[in-house]
Design an enzyme around this catalytic site. Sequence first.
Site, short mmCIF file in Angstrom:
data_model
loop_
_atom_site.label_atom_id
_atom_site.label_comp_id
_atom_site.label_asym_id
_atom_site.label_seq_id
_atom_site.Cartn_x
_atom_site.Cartn_y
_atom_site.Cartn_z
N GLN A 67 -4.91 -1.87 9.46
CA GLN A 67 -4.53 -3.10 8.90
C GLN A 67 -5.00 -4.22 9.70
O GLN A 67 -4.78 -4.01 10.89
CB GLN A 67 -3.01 -3.52 8.63
CG GLN A 67 -2.84 -4.70 7.73
CD GLN A 67 -3.40 -4.81 6.25
OE1 GLN A 67 -3.73 -3.76 5.83
NE2 GLN A 67 -3.81 -5.83 5.78
N LYS A 99 0.63 -1.40 -0.01
CA LYS A 99 -0.02 0.00 0.05
C LYS A 99 0.88 1.25 0.14
O LYS A 99 0.70 2.13 -0.50
CB LYS A 99 -0.74 0.05 1.42
CG LYS A 99 -2.08 -1.10 1.01
CD LYS A 99 -2.87 -1.31 2.23
CE LYS A 99 -3.58 -2.37 2.22
NZ LYS A 99 -4.59 -2.95 3.32
N ASP A 123 -10.69 2.80 3.81
CA ASP A 123 -11.08 1.41 3.70
C ASP A 123 -12.28 1.03 3.54
O ASP A 123 -12.91 -0.11 3.29
CB ASP A 123 -10.37 0.60 5.01
CG ASP A 123 -9.30 -0.31 4.55
OD1 ASP A 123 -9.09 -0.48 3.55
OD2 ASP A 123 -8.35 -0.76 5.37
#
Length: 300
Positions: A98, A54, A121
């Site tokens: 994450q 990422k 996200d």
Amino acid sequence: MSAVIIDGNKIAQDVRNEVAQGVAELQAKHGIVPGLAAFLIGDDPASAIYVRNKHRACQEVGIFSETFKLPADITQDELIGRIRDVNEDDRFHGVLVQLPLPPHMDERTVILSMDPDKDADGLHPLSLGRLVEGKPMFVPGTPAGIQELLKRTDYQTDGKHVVICGRSNIVGKPAAILLMQKAEWANATVTVCHTGTKDLARFTRSADILIVAIGKANAITADMVGENTVVIDVGMNRVPDDTNKRGYRLVGDVDFEEVSKKVAAITPVPGGVGPMTVAMLMLNTLRAAQLKALAAASRV
Ligand code: GUN
């Protein structure tokens, strides 16, 4: 006959090129450089690789990015404190934590501490609620990436039977809601299968589009698929492999070798859905920055 292999690497590169263009325009017009903060807690090797990918994608498209690496034994309150700092920090337009989190943390409480306007996200309950309403702001990267793959390879979803294996909050559930919307590249009839499903093959065989996100290597075999099916494999499983210098190789949830001889099209692992998830994260971060620029412009 063998299947069309859907090239996620190439399609993700196209998306990243478009994001890079959007980033350059935002900077030229508004002087804003989009920024993404990523929290990586503990030392799960797979999570470390995902976060590194990422960060690299951010660098490629011109998004400012910082990874906050925190020890596995950090308390939930400390983590939430760090997330709140990022919420207040104007350099960051997007934030992600994450997953999975260490077992002593409650995922929902942590996600709720993120500013929903920075939810790159798409996992905050407000983002998911908006998706359910059919008014999405940030769609989670993997479902958004699957829809984008289907769109850019022209596999129509409208009126099709989409069968999803897996009901996770980050893939199965949002993918079902996204693809059932009355909208372009959606409008599908969606069936969601899960661990409580009896006779899974009865459903998978009837799919026009089969999305598999169950986290089990080679769970979908050739006898479970139809010949005209488009198969989207979200799985990312490590299996021991002495011939590989890492000692393992990555495989999906679908028996690629056999299934690819039978179906119409299939995504490979790696190089299918994975790069699309990252590309859509870039798009969400750009979108968060664009929305902020619009809000600022409307105040003057
Ligand atoms: N873990 C596995 N996939 C994802 C994802 O898309 N986002 C986050 N935050 N964690 C993940």
